[in-house]
Design an enzyme around this catalytic site. Structure first.
Site, PDB file in Angstrom:
ATOM      1  N   GLN A  38       0.798  -0.869   0.212  1.00 40.60           N
ATOM      2  CA  GLN A  38      -0.296  -0.101   0.321  1.00 40.60           C
ATOM      3  C   GLN A  38       0.760   0.842   0.085  1.00 40.60           C
ATOM      4  O   GLN A  38       1.819   1.704   1.200  1.00 40.60           O
ATOM      5  CB  GLN A  38      -0.762  -0.131   1.237  1.00 40.60           C
ATOM      6  CG  GLN A  38      -1.770   1.571   1.606  1.00 40.60           C
ATOM      7  CD  GLN A  38      -2.227   1.138   2.791  1.00 40.60           C
ATOM      8  OE1 GLN A  38      -3.910   0.884   2.569  1.00 40.60           O
ATOM      9  NE2 GLN A  38      -2.112   1.337   3.807  1.00 40.60           N
ATOM     10  N   GLY A  39       0.721   1.444  -1.228  1.00 39.26           N
ATOM     11  CA  GLY A  39       1.527   3.039  -1.516  1.00 39.26           C
ATOM     12  C   GLY A  39       0.769   4.346  -0.457  1.00 39.26           C
ATOM     13  O   GLY A  39       0.228   5.456  -1.384  1.00 39.26           O
ATOM     14  N   SER A  49       1.292   6.541   2.682  1.00 40.39           N
ATOM     15  CA  SER A  49       2.020   7.545   3.789  1.00 40.39           C
ATOM     16  C   SER A  49       3.561   7.909   3.065  1.00 40.39           C
ATOM     17  O   SER A  49       4.362   7.339   1.872  1.00 40.39           O
ATOM     18  CB  SER A  49       2.664   6.809   4.756  1.00 40.39           C
ATOM     19  OG  SER A  49       1.714   6.303   5.454  1.00 40.39           O
ATOM     20  N   GLU A  57     -12.425  -1.726   6.250  1.00 38.18           N
ATOM     21  CA  GLU A  57     -11.376  -1.531   7.495  1.00 38.18           C
ATOM     22  C   GLU A  57     -12.697  -2.046   8.772  1.00 38.18           C
ATOM     23  O   GLU A  57     -12.777  -3.253   9.391  1.00 38.18           O
ATOM     24  CB  GLU A  57     -10.739  -0.700   8.558  1.00 38.18           C
ATOM     25  CG  GLU A  57      -9.715  -1.511   9.164  1.00 38.18           C
ATOM     26  CD  GLU A  57      -8.094  -0.316   9.646  1.00 38.18           C
ATOM     27  OE1 GLU A  57      -8.588   0.805   9.276  1.00 38.18           O
ATOM     28  OE2 GLU A  57      -7.631  -1.149  10.463  1.00 38.18           O
ATOM     29  N   SER A  70      -3.230   6.449  13.368  1.00 36.72           N
ATOM     30  CA  SER A  70      -2.981   6.713  14.300  1.00 36.72           C
ATOM     31  C   SER A  70      -4.301   7.294  15.797  1.00 36.72           C
ATOM     32  O   SER A  70      -5.587   7.480  15.089  1.00 36.72           O
ATOM     33  CB  SER A  70      -1.791   8.234  14.619  1.00 36.72           C
ATOM     34  OG  SER A  70      -2.412   9.386  14.592  1.00 36.72           O
TER      35      SER A  70
END
Lengths: 389, 339
Positions: A130-131, A133, A248, A372
């Site tokens: 997964q690209g 960040s 998710e 986060s």
């Protein structure tokens, strides 16, 4: 109130258990075994094993059969998550592909994409990264600067992704790329499906604080990707990403509960071995963590109920993430409290503590990746409680 | 898998909440709080509890009850907590539970229909022993009968002499009871006494969960509007993050109280653990949430005029009842750690 699974679901559990029993060597339960293999070999073993599992019919549990899934119920998926942990099954090597990419492709992919992506993904013929960040875009995903310039039928991509899981093992990467020159924030981004085996892509491992290198960085220097290799519309990558991340939401947390509860029991056994299980302060701390773990189990039942009732959990998924990740971190803090002044030693009383320390270090990452805790709290406050932005 | 309230249970919840909102709101609660010399037992509320089945929920149908379970009772307890409602509902329900689980046929026939209809007020305590002094019994002062320890079992005691005990939680009334010997409940084995304690603990946990949720809801509503520095204070991350964490905590406590109620009723193997998890979690989160209610209202939240103190004080009292968080954590440790 009905806390049972259906007969068909329990039958599925028996089948899965039997397969796992027959296909997981006992030594896989020992953390030292995986360490002795080294990163490369460990990845290969897991990759092959997972392929065999898929071929036996134990993958894509709740996916439609037309995509090679099992067509099972959400309850079967929960049972799968639980049994995999119980059986010491290796972790998937294609988590991001399975959790995020595949359902997104099913929802909005072209027919060609559906055909080319999902089957090979299930059989681990293609490992997906997964690209998202970048060095300048962590929690603030809209700040990405990796750019793709149109050149005939291709985009030519330059930039950098970072903290990319499985970077060095990856075959392809679904990446957020700014394809509209000069565009700002959420606009002008496309979700490109980039082949990582080409001269313009360089993936390097990053060593984590645990010492392991499960993630890495990916550099793009005039990497080529056909414009047809775009998931969703060109320029609508933000919308694709939001859809992708929404998958998710169905995750209940039952797998995490099962794993963490076993770790709690292991920590309790260590406490006894060291005679720390009678210390009232240690007992109080362990009980505090267990309380949160049990709440996680109940929350998983709640999520499963909602999914079965056909309700969208929406932003409630942030709560699931907060509960499991914060509790997991607390659990490993308590482990150090159990060990007291010997907490950092490699071994105590003949016990090799290093595999546990690895868990403890890993626990520092879970409150960062996948949104986060601070981002999850913002989401909960704004989207669930309705506090002003 | 169905871990949720059914439509019927949701309706019960709405009915109690609806009644309180329309007929016994925070002004009415204030009336009880400020009239500390009163018996804290408003007649109108008691009449509703009898007429609307709040008291009858756990009483078997053969004794004019609804024959429902602890899951429904915790729904009512939660709604009453959310309304910081005064009155001897829980005290009476627990006395009735003692008679249902340990009473003779005659005792059940004599008391259960009266409890179910609100025709008698009950109280229940495991502190002290009859004959003797039973300390700080919830609504002991208005109870027609109290169920208390007696020897190795339980007794039904009428005609106890009550001495009121002051408490800063003005949403309830407590009294020391000087109790006679009473009559034994013949079925009161150690297991039954333990189950009654578990039922009491679950209902108190549910009340705390209701208090906590309401505290958060009211605080969020206030902080959405209240402006400082030219913006709503609820836009500050310091407040957002605290309220988000509390929302998660209260949600977990809601799950825990619901599960504990089911576990006790269904006699699940992990019922003792479930009860302690529910009470430990509910106690902590209710004190935190109501403390936050004061803090995130700022100065107004500290005034007598504001209702935050009703919630905080009720949370503080109930957090300590039927085992505080630490004592339940010790029980959790005993249940999950090796010897």
């Amino acid at each position: 109130m009905d806390l049972t699974y259906t007969a068909a679901e329990e039958e599925f559990r028996d089948e899965l258990r039997a397969w796992l029993r027959a296909n997981i060597p006992e030594e896989w339960g020992r953390p030292e075994f995986w360490e002795s293999l080294g990163d490369e070999e460990s990845f290969r073993v897991r990759r092959d094993w997972e392929r065999d599992k898929a071929e036996a019919g134990f993958a894509g549990i709740a996916w439609p059969t037309e995509y090679g899934g099992r067509g099972g119920t959400p309850g079967m998926k929960a049972i799968y998550d639980e049994e995999m942990v119980r059986a010491n099954a290796p972790r998937t090597v294609n988590a991001l592909g399975l959790t995020f990419l595949a359902p997104t492709v099913m929802a909005i992919g072209t027919d060609a994409q559906k055909k080319e992506i999902i089957g090979p993904l299930l059989r681990n013929e293609v490992i997906w990264c997964q690209g998202f960040s970048e060095p300048g875009a962590g929690s603030d995903l809209a700040a990405i600067s990796t750019r793709g310039v149109r050149d005939g039928d291709d985009f030519v991509v330059s930039g950098q992704k970072v903290w990319t899981t499985n970077a060095v093992h990856g075959d392809k990467i679904f990446a957020m790329v700014r394809t509209e020159p000069g565009s700002q924030r959420h606009r002008g981004i496309s979700m490109l499906l980039i082949d990582m085996h080409q001269p313009g892509v360089d993936a390097r491992p990053l060593k984590q604080m645990s010492g392991a290198s499960e993630f890495g960085e990916v550099f793009f220097d005039d990497a080529h990707v056909p414009v047809t290799e775009c998931l969703g519309e060109i320029g609508e990558g933000w919308r694709t990403a939001m859809l992708l991340l929404s998958f998710e939401r169905g995750a209940s947390g039952i797998g995490q509960y099962t794993e963490f509860r076993r770790q709690y029991d292991e920590i309790a056994a260590v406490a006894k071995r060291l005679g720390r299980h009678r210390d009232p302060v240690v007992r109080g701390k362990l009980a505090r963590v267990l309380t949160e773990l049990e709440c996680l189990r109940l929350h998983a039942m709640h999520v499963l109920t909602e999914v079965e009732q056909g309700r969208d959990l929406g932003f409630e998924a942030s709560m699931t993430k907060l509960q499991w990740s914060e509790t997991f971190q607390d659990l490993w803090e308590v482990f150090d409290d159990v060990l007291g002044e010997d907490a950092t030693l490699d071994a105590v009383d003949g016990l090799d503590l290093r595999p546990w320390h690895a868990q403890s270090m890993w626990s520092r990452s879970v409150t960062i990746w996948g949104g986060s805790s601070q981002v999850q709290r913002n989401v909960t406050a704004e989207r669930v409680l309705g506090l002003p932005r | 898998m169905f871990f949720a309230l059914t439509d019927d249970q949701r309706e019960f919840d709405s009915a109690v909440r609806g009644y309180l909102a329309e007929r016994f709101d925070l002004d009415a609660v204030r009336g009880v709080v400020e009239d500390s010399g009163s018996d804290g037992h408003p007649a109108s509320l008691w009449k509703a509890a009898g007429e609307q089945g709040w008291l009858a929920a756990l009483v078997p149908e053969e004794h004019d009850g609804l024959g429902l379970g602890l899951v429904e009772a915790q729904v009512i307890a939660r709604a009453l907590g959310a309304g910081v409602a005064p009155g001897p509902w829980r005290a009476t329900v627990l006395a009735a539970e003692a008679v249902r689980l340990a009473g003779s046929d005659e005792q059940q026939a004599a008391w259960l229909p009266r409890f179910a209809a609100g025709g008698a007020v009950g109280a229940f305590t495991l502190r002290g022993s009859a004959p003797g002094v039973l300390p700080a019994v919830e609504y002991g002062g208005v109870a027609d009968v109290v169920v208390a320890r007696s020897g190795h079992g339980l007794a039904l005691v009428e005609g106890a002499t009550a001495t009121p005990r002051g408490s800063y939680d003005g949403t309830a009334r407590l009294a020391d009871l000087d109790a006679g010997a009473g009559t034994a409940l013949p079925g009161a084995t150690a297991e039954v006494v333990e189950e009654l304690a578990a039922r009491a603990t679950v209902l108190v946990a549910a009340d705390l969960v209701g208090v906590a949720r309401e505290a958060i809801t009211r605080t969020v509503a206030y902080d959405r509007d209240r402006e400082q520095f030219g913006v709503p204070v609820g836009s500050f991350q310091a407040i957002k993050h605290a309220l988000a964490d509390l929302h998660v905590g209260v949600t977990m406590a809601e799950h825990a109280a619901l599960y504990a109620a089911h576990a006790v009723d269904a006699r699940l193997e992990d019922a003792p653990l479930a009860v302690s998890v529910a009470k430990a979690k509910a106690s902590d989160v209710a004190v935190q949430a109501t403390g936050a209610m004061i803090q995130y209202h700022g100065g107004i939240g500290y005034t007598w005029e504001h209702e935050a103190h009703f919630f905080y004080k009720r949370a503080k009292r109930l957090a300590g009842q039927w085992g505080d968080a630490d004592s339940h954590r010790e029980r959790i440790a005993a249940l999950t750690l090796p010897e």
